[in-house]
Scaffold this motif. Structure first.
Motif, PDB file in Angstrom:
ATOM      1  N   ILE A   1       7.334   0.131 -11.078  1.00 46.34           N
ATOM      2  CA  ILE A   1       6.541   1.141 -10.368  1.00 46.34           C
ATOM      3  C   ILE A   1       5.346   1.629 -11.203  1.00 46.34           C
ATOM      4  O   ILE A   1       4.373   2.153 -10.675  1.00 46.34           O
ATOM      5  CB  ILE A   1       7.441   2.330  -9.920  1.00 46.34           C
ATOM      6  CG1 ILE A   1       6.711   3.272  -8.941  1.00 46.34           C
ATOM      7  CG2 ILE A   1       7.951   3.111 -11.120  1.00 46.34           C
ATOM      8  CD1 ILE A   1       6.383   2.653  -7.609  1.00 46.34           C
ATOM      9  N   SER A   2       5.406   1.401 -12.534  1.00 50.76           N
ATOM     10  CA  SER A   2       4.270   1.817 -13.372  1.00 50.76           C
ATOM     11  C   SER A   2       2.989   1.091 -12.953  1.00 50.76           C
ATOM     12  O   SER A   2       1.894   1.619 -13.093  1.00 50.76           O
ATOM     13  CB  SER A   2       4.568   1.530 -14.853  1.00 50.76           C
ATOM     14  OG  SER A   2       4.662   0.130 -15.061  1.00 50.76           O
ATOM     15  N   HIS A   3       3.142  -0.125 -12.404  1.00 53.65           N
ATOM     16  CA  HIS A   3       1.956  -0.880 -11.975  1.00 53.65           C
ATOM     17  C   HIS A   3       1.306  -0.277 -10.723  1.00 53.65           C
ATOM     18  O   HIS A   3       0.118   0.063 -10.751  1.00 53.65           O
ATOM     19  CB  HIS A   3       2.327  -2.362 -11.797  1.00 53.65           C
ATOM     20  CG  HIS A   3       1.352  -3.143 -10.982  1.00 53.65           C
ATOM     21  ND1 HIS A   3       0.047  -3.355 -11.383  1.00 53.65           N
ATOM     22  CD2 HIS A   3       1.472  -3.758  -9.772  1.00 53.65           C
ATOM     23  CE1 HIS A   3      -0.581  -4.074 -10.456  1.00 53.65           C
ATOM     24  NE2 HIS A   3       0.261  -4.323  -9.473  1.00 53.65           N
ATOM     25  N   PRO A   4       2.068  -0.095  -9.636  1.00 50.15           N
ATOM     26  CA  PRO A   4       1.441   0.555  -8.476  1.00 50.15           C
ATOM     27  C   PRO A   4       0.875   1.934  -8.820  1.00 50.15           C
ATOM     28  O   PRO A   4      -0.182   2.316  -8.296  1.00 50.15           O
ATOM     29  CB  PRO A   4       2.593   0.683  -7.472  1.00 50.15           C
ATOM     30  CG  PRO A   4       3.590  -0.350  -7.869  1.00 50.15           C
ATOM     31  CD  PRO A   4       3.452  -0.531  -9.339  1.00 50.15           C
ATOM     32  N   LEU A   5       1.553   2.638  -9.697  1.00 49.07           N
ATOM     33  CA  LEU A   5       1.074   3.960 -10.096  1.00 49.07           C
ATOM     34  C   LEU A   5      -0.285   3.849 -10.786  1.00 49.07           C
ATOM     35  O   LEU A   5      -1.208   4.630 -10.534  1.00 49.07           O
ATOM     36  CB  LEU A   5       2.104   4.605 -11.031  1.00 49.07           C
ATOM     37  CG  LEU A   5       1.870   6.072 -11.405  1.00 49.07           C
ATOM     38  CD1 LEU A   5       1.831   6.954 -10.164  1.00 49.07           C
ATOM     39  CD2 LEU A   5       2.956   6.560 -12.362  1.00 49.07           C
ATOM     40  N   ALA A   6      -0.433   2.838 -11.646  1.00 51.55           N
ATOM     41  CA  ALA A   6      -1.701   2.638 -12.350  1.00 51.55           C
ATOM     42  C   ALA A   6      -2.806   2.227 -11.378  1.00 51.55           C
ATOM     43  O   ALA A   6      -3.963   2.634 -11.526  1.00 51.55           O
ATOM     44  CB  ALA A   6      -1.526   1.567 -13.430  1.00 51.55           C
ATOM     45  N   VAL A   7      -2.439   1.439 -10.369  1.00 51.15           N
ATOM     46  CA  VAL A   7      -3.422   1.031  -9.358  1.00 51.15           C
ATOM     47  C   VAL A   7      -3.893   2.265  -8.578  1.00 51.15           C
ATOM     48  O   VAL A   7      -5.086   2.449  -8.324  1.00 51.15           O
ATOM     49  CB  VAL A   7      -2.824  -0.028  -8.406  1.00 51.15           C
ATOM     50  CG1 VAL A   7      -3.786  -0.364  -7.277  1.00 51.15           C
ATOM     51  CG2 VAL A   7      -2.457  -1.294  -9.179  1.00 51.15           C
TER      52      VAL A   7
ATOM     53  N   LEU B   1     -10.516  -2.776  -1.652  1.00 50.97           N
ATOM     54  CA  LEU B   1     -10.567  -1.841  -2.778  1.00 50.97           C
ATOM     55  C   LEU B   1      -9.208  -1.764  -3.481  1.00 50.97           C
ATOM     56  O   LEU B   1      -9.128  -1.767  -4.706  1.00 50.97           O
ATOM     57  CB  LEU B   1     -11.010  -0.451  -2.293  1.00 50.97           C
ATOM     58  CG  LEU B   1     -12.436  -0.398  -1.721  1.00 50.97           C
ATOM     59  CD1 LEU B   1     -12.740   0.990  -1.174  1.00 50.97           C
ATOM     60  CD2 LEU B   1     -13.464  -0.779  -2.769  1.00 50.97           C
ATOM     61  N   VAL B   2      -8.130  -1.717  -2.690  1.00 53.83           N
ATOM     62  CA  VAL B   2      -6.787  -1.697  -3.285  1.00 53.83           C
ATOM     63  C   VAL B   2      -6.552  -2.998  -4.059  1.00 53.83           C
ATOM     64  O   VAL B   2      -6.055  -3.003  -5.187  1.00 53.83           O
ATOM     65  CB  VAL B   2      -5.690  -1.500  -2.214  1.00 53.83           C
ATOM     66  CG1 VAL B   2      -4.297  -1.599  -2.834  1.00 53.83           C
ATOM     67  CG2 VAL B   2      -5.850  -0.150  -1.512  1.00 53.83           C
ATOM     68  N   LYS B   3      -6.957  -4.108  -3.438  1.00 50.68           N
ATOM     69  CA  LYS B   3      -6.753  -5.411  -4.077  1.00 50.68           C
ATOM     70  C   LYS B   3      -7.529  -5.498  -5.396  1.00 50.68           C
ATOM     71  O   LYS B   3      -7.016  -6.026  -6.393  1.00 50.68           O
ATOM     72  CB  LYS B   3      -7.215  -6.509  -3.103  1.00 50.68           C
ATOM     73  CG  LYS B   3      -6.952  -7.918  -3.564  1.00 50.68           C
ATOM     74  CD  LYS B   3      -5.469  -8.233  -3.587  1.00 50.68           C
ATOM     75  CE  LYS B   3      -5.189  -9.395  -4.522  1.00 50.68           C
ATOM     76  NZ  LYS B   3      -3.771  -9.497  -4.870  1.00 50.68           N
ATOM     77  N   LEU B   4      -8.739  -4.986  -5.404  1.00 50.01           N
ATOM     78  CA  LEU B   4      -9.547  -5.033  -6.627  1.00 50.01           C
ATOM     79  C   LEU B   4      -8.940  -4.156  -7.723  1.00 50.01           C
ATOM     80  O   LEU B   4      -8.907  -4.533  -8.892  1.00 50.01           O
ATOM     81  CB  LEU B   4     -10.989  -4.600  -6.341  1.00 50.01           C
ATOM     82  CG  LEU B   4     -11.851  -5.617  -5.586  1.00 50.01           C
ATOM     83  CD1 LEU B   4     -13.148  -4.968  -5.106  1.00 50.01           C
ATOM     84  CD2 LEU B   4     -12.158  -6.834  -6.452  1.00 50.01           C
ATOM     85  N   ALA B   5      -8.441  -2.983  -7.318  1.00 48.72           N
ATOM     86  CA  ALA B   5      -7.805  -2.105  -8.305  1.00 48.72           C
ATOM     87  C   ALA B   5      -6.539  -2.771  -8.852  1.00 48.72           C
ATOM     88  O   ALA B   5      -6.247  -2.700 -10.056  1.00 48.72           O
ATOM     89  CB  ALA B   5      -7.467  -0.759  -7.667  1.00 48.72           C
ATOM     90  N   ASP B   6      -5.810  -3.441  -7.964  1.00 52.99           N
ATOM     91  CA  ASP B   6      -4.611  -4.188  -8.362  1.00 52.99           C
ATOM     92  C   ASP B   6      -4.995  -5.244  -9.392  1.00 52.99           C
ATOM     93  O   ASP B   6      -4.370  -5.382 -10.452  1.00 52.99           O
ATOM     94  CB  ASP B   6      -4.017  -4.839  -7.101  1.00 52.99           C
ATOM     95  CG  ASP B   6      -2.835  -5.746  -7.376  1.00 52.99           C
ATOM     96  OD1 ASP B   6      -2.010  -5.379  -8.238  1.00 52.99           O
ATOM     97  OD2 ASP B   6      -2.742  -6.805  -6.723  1.00 52.99           O
ATOM     98  N   ARG B   7      -6.055  -5.976  -9.092  1.00 59.07           N
ATOM     99  CA  ARG B   7      -6.495  -7.029 -10.011  1.00 59.07           C
ATOM    100  C   ARG B   7      -6.963  -6.431 -11.344  1.00 59.07           C
ATOM    101  O   ARG B   7      -6.666  -6.975 -12.406  1.00 59.07           O
ATOM    102  CB  ARG B   7      -7.623  -7.820  -9.336  1.00 59.07           C
ATOM    103  CG  ARG B   7      -8.239  -8.901 -10.196  1.00 59.07           C
ATOM    104  CD  ARG B   7      -7.210  -9.831 -10.811  1.00 59.07           C
ATOM    105  NE  ARG B   7      -6.374 -10.514  -9.855  1.00 59.07           N
ATOM    106  CZ  ARG B   7      -6.327 -11.831  -9.722  1.00 59.07           C
ATOM    107  NH1 ARG B   7      -7.066 -12.593 -10.483  1.00 59.07           N
ATOM    108  NH2 ARG B   7      -5.515 -12.373  -8.847  1.00 59.07           N
ATOM    109  N   LEU B   8      -7.654  -5.299 -11.280  1.00 64.43           N
ATOM    110  CA  LEU B   8      -8.126  -4.681 -12.517  1.00 64.43           C
ATOM    111  C   LEU B   8      -6.951  -4.312 -13.411  1.00 64.43           C
ATOM    112  O   LEU B   8      -6.949  -4.596 -14.608  1.00 64.43           O
ATOM    113  CB  LEU B   8      -8.975  -3.443 -12.205  1.00 64.43           C
ATOM    114  CG  LEU B   8      -9.504  -2.680 -13.428  1.00 64.43           C
ATOM    115  CD1 LEU B   8     -10.365  -3.582 -14.303  1.00 64.43           C
ATOM    116  CD2 LEU B   8     -10.301  -1.446 -12.999  1.00 64.43           C
ATOM    117  N   HIS B   9      -5.918  -3.696 -12.818  1.00 65.19           N
ATOM    118  CA  HIS B   9      -4.778  -3.320 -13.652  1.00 65.19           C
ATOM    119  C   HIS B   9      -4.060  -4.549 -14.191  1.00 65.19           C
ATOM    120  O   HIS B   9      -3.646  -4.570 -15.345  1.00 65.19           O
ATOM    121  CB  HIS B   9      -3.792  -2.418 -12.893  1.00 65.19           C
ATOM    122  CG  HIS B   9      -2.673  -1.942 -13.776  1.00 65.19           C
ATOM    123  ND1 HIS B   9      -1.370  -2.315 -13.590  1.00 65.19           N
ATOM    124  CD2 HIS B   9      -2.684  -1.160 -14.894  1.00 65.19           C
ATOM    125  CE1 HIS B   9      -0.613  -1.779 -14.542  1.00 65.19           C
ATOM    126  NE2 HIS B   9      -1.386  -1.067 -15.348  1.00 65.19           N
TER     127      HIS B   9
END
Ligand code: MN
Length: 745
Positions: A68-74, A156-164
């Motif tokens: 869950i730390s990943h979705p939280l970071a996104v 935008l969500v996908k890009l933030a996901d990729r950034l993290h």
């Protein structure tokens, strides 16, 4: 968002370095959100977090952290962009469909349609995989991603996901790391660029560069570090000069020294084949002012201070870039002859330059009117409008259309090549797009490895495989559903050639038969007779004549009649013979019962498009049949009992005597009407009985007659009358069947 300060270049921004960062919690996120969201919306975000944490319970990232730390970071990245609460919730839930057993409907119930749609959209993007490296492929893949996205927030969500993910590549295997970095540079960086998300784009670029080319990255970073020392003094000198001149003119502006990012230095060196110092020894400044007209006044001031380099001035305020970017750019000859690049823009333009489409949420945070998504669309429209007013750029209009108002569809071949088709394109369109031969011989398609009808419209991201068969031919019915010009033209062309080949064969048979009636044959006739006839009829060769006869445009008997010269007394008998044949061609029933003594034309059912079977009476082998010659279409076979036959009584010259060939092997459609008792399963019982008898159902209509009975009208394919009789007997024997009979036109 993490912004790469120039100092960050000293050490590669490699993810997974061992310094333990303070753990970012849901409380931290909620505290951030409280600055710009309503309390009840923050509560909903917290609810989404609880749900996500529960769903991912027990799952870990490769680093060992709870998943869950990943979705939280996104979510945090998007919160820094001040995105709306639906996007933040979707970020927290973005992997639950893909990685846990939770289905979209569950999310809809729990969080509403908007959030569920966003999560579903992100999952769909995750499912399609980019496979090859070719530049054109990358471009198509980007278009495919955007075409699949109806809601820009999904991207935008996908890009933030990729950034993290890029920030946390560290613990992964090197080749996987490189693959992700390559994909980031090829696919996600250009998308971020197109949407004007510059801060995010720059970080993706730097991370991708550092991962893909660690050595080059280190060498460049070192060179920058060394060069920076020498530059400091010059930078300060220029800054001071500009500041004091602006002050003298009563202008207020914010002057920032700007350093080029490593990846852009690298690209310039590579793309333009220039040395590091040529790229790097340029002093770059940004001047931020309050109002648009101040930009132009500041431009005048700096041009007064240092001489401008001719041809370098660009007014992106009057003509914005395709992603909405606005500023004035100019290059000056600085002190010691060093070039100085200057960008002048307003505060608002600066926000757009950094966050692009996301700047929209930054501006309007707290604005309650309309959904964020609608506002984003408006933003895009504004950009479009801006561009229009500023003097047209076709390229821009086209880009916006392709990406955001898609009328195209992108699918994969089994080898991973991407094909671009018009929206609504079917399996047949796809087959012709692959190759004309593939289209001409296709019999079925597989979509994502499942068989599908050829008429199925394709969707973005599907993998499509064409199944071909040797000897297969295009079906005229395809013309009813194909939508690409290429497929249409190829099918038409193929059918035209095929029809003319078939017409030549039939025409030859008909003429041979007409000549045989008087014991003549085209091969024994003197060649000059044939040549003269062709000239008289203005036909270019014998094949064309056959084709005309086969298509029903000329009657074989009349052609035979004209073949024999009038002046040849010896042939008078033959001519008379043919005249007799002409009269004898009239079907027996028209003459009152007596059947013609001449040989009828044998029909096998394999003649192709020039011999058709009437849909009114559905003749099958065993029926007494007649042929009706129809100009341009060849021969239509009717049953002798057909009502339409009587209607054509007054055109005896059009009738031709035909008979079934003894060795017919095709199957022919025939229509039967069955009255069945109204009860559940009646239809299935009848259908099963037909299948049991080895026949296919072509078409079936069901009509309730009254409370007790219904009528089934079934078109079934049979070999002949015997086959049909067996089927009818079988159906009649069923309890539920009251009556069965064959329909005749
Ligand atoms: Mn993810």
């Amino acid at each position: 968002m993490k912004i790469l300060e120039p100092s960050a270049h000293a050490a590669p921004p490699m993810a997974g370095d061992d310094t333990p960062a303070p753990v970012f919690s849901i409380d931290d996120l909620c505290a951030m959100l409280a600055h710009y969201l309503e309390p009840e919306h923050v509560d909903q975000v917290r609810h989404a977090y609880m749900f996500g944490a529960e769903a991912h319970k027990g799952q870990q990232r490769i680093s060992g952290e709870p998943y869950i730390s990943h979705p939280l970071a996104v979510a945090r990245i998007l919160a820094e962009m001040h995105l709306d609460y639906h996007s933040i919730m979707a970020a927290l839930l973005h992997d639950v469909i893909e990685d846990t057993g939770i289905v979209k409907e569950h999310l809809t119930k729990e969080f509403g349609e908007e959030v569920a749609d966003l999560v579903d959209g992100v999952s769909k993007l995750t499912q399609i995989k980019f496979q090859t490296k070719a530049e054109a492929q990358a471009e198509n893949f980007r278009k495919m991603l955007l075409a699949m996205t109806r809601d820009i927030r999904v991207i935008l969500v996908k890009l933030a996901d990729r950034l993290h993910n890029m920030r946390t590549l560290g613990p992964m295997m090197p080749d996987k790391r490189r693959r992700i970095a390559r994909e980031t540079l090829d696919i996600y960086v250009p998308i971020a660029h197109r949407l004007g998300l510059n801060t995010l784009r720059l970080e993706l670029e730097e991370l991708g560069f550092a991962t893909l080319y660690p050595m080059r990255y280190r060498v460049l970073a070192e060179a920058v570090r060394k060069a920076r020392g020498n530059r400091k003094e010059v930078l300060q000198k220029i800054t001071l000069a500009m500041e004091s001149r602006l002050e003298q003119e009563g202008l207020t502006g914010h002057i920032l020294g700007r350093e080029k990012h490593l990846y852009s230095v690298y690209q310039k060196m590579r793309g333009k084949h220039v040395s590091f110092s040529e790229v790097f020894d340029v002093y770059a400044f940004r001047i931020i002012v309050e109002k648009v007209d101040t930009c132009y006044r500041v431009l005048g001031v700096v041009h007064g201070l240092y001489k401008p380099v001719p041809g370098k001035f660009k007014d992106y305020i009057a003509i914005p870039k395709s992603n909405g970017y606005q500023a004035i750019h100019t290059v000056l000859f600085g002190p010691y002859g060093v070039p100085i690049e200057v960008q002048i823009r307003t505060e608002d333009m600066n926000k757009v330059a950094e966050s692009g489409i996301a700047a929209h949420w930054l501006y309007k945070a707290g604005d309650k009117s309309g959904g964020a998504h609608i506002r984003a669309r408006e933003w895009l429209r504004e950009v479009l409008e801006m561009q229009k007013n500023a003097g047209n750029s076709l390229e821009f209009v086209e880009n916006v259309k392709i990406d955001l108002f898609p009328d195209e569809v992108y699918v994969f071949t089994p080898k991973g090549k991407i094909m671009q088709l018009v929206r609504g394109a079917t399996g047949v369109d796809f087959a012709y797009a692959v190759h004309t031969d593939v289209g001409n011989s296709c019999v079925a398609i597989k979509i994502d490895r499942h068989l599908a009808p050829l008429s199925t419209a394709l969707n973005n991201g599907q993998t499509v495989e064409v199944i071909t068969a040797a000897g297969a031919q295009p079906n005229p019915a395809w013309l009813n559903f194909v939508i690409t010009g290429k497929a249409r033209a190829n099918i038409r062309n193929y059918l035209k050639n095929l029809k003319s080949e078939e017409a030549i064969i039939l025409g030859k048979r008909l003429l041979d038969k007409a000549l045989a009636e008087v014991s003549l044959s085209i091969v024994t006739l003197p060649e000059e007779w044939v040549m003269r006839l062709l000239q008289d009829l203005k036909v270019k060769d014998l094949d064309s004549l056959y084709e005309d006869i086969g298509l029903g445009n000329r009657m074989a008997a009349l052609v035979a009649h004209r073949l024999i010269p009038v002046d040849d007394v010896a042939n008078e008998r033959s001519r008379t013979g043919i005249k007799n044949v002409l009269t004898r061609y009239v079907p027996a029933w028209l003459k009152g019962g007596e059947r013609s003594a001449s040989q009828p034309l044998l029909i096998k059912g394999t003649e192709g498009m020039v011999v058709a079977f009437a849909k009114c009476c559905h003749p099958i082998p065993g029926d007494q049949v007649l042929g009706f010659v129809s100009a341009g279409r060849g021969i239509v076979i009717h049953s002798e009992e057909c009502k339409n036959v009587a209607e054509f009584r007054n055109r005896p010259e059009k009738w031709i005597d035909v008979q079934w060939a003894p060795e017919v092997t095709s199957e022919f459609p025939v229509e039967v009407r069955v009255d069945v008792v109204n009860q559940r399963g009646a239809l299935a019982t009848v259908a099963a009985a037909i299948a049991e008898m080895g026949a296919n159902i072509d078409n079936l209509q069901f009509e309730e007659r009254d409370g007790k009975y219904s009528t089934l009208t079934i078109v079934v394919e049979v070999r002949d009358r015997v086959h049909l009789a067996k089927i009818m007997r079988r159906i009649r024997s069923l309890d539920i069947v009251a009556r069965i009979n064959r329909t005749k036109g």
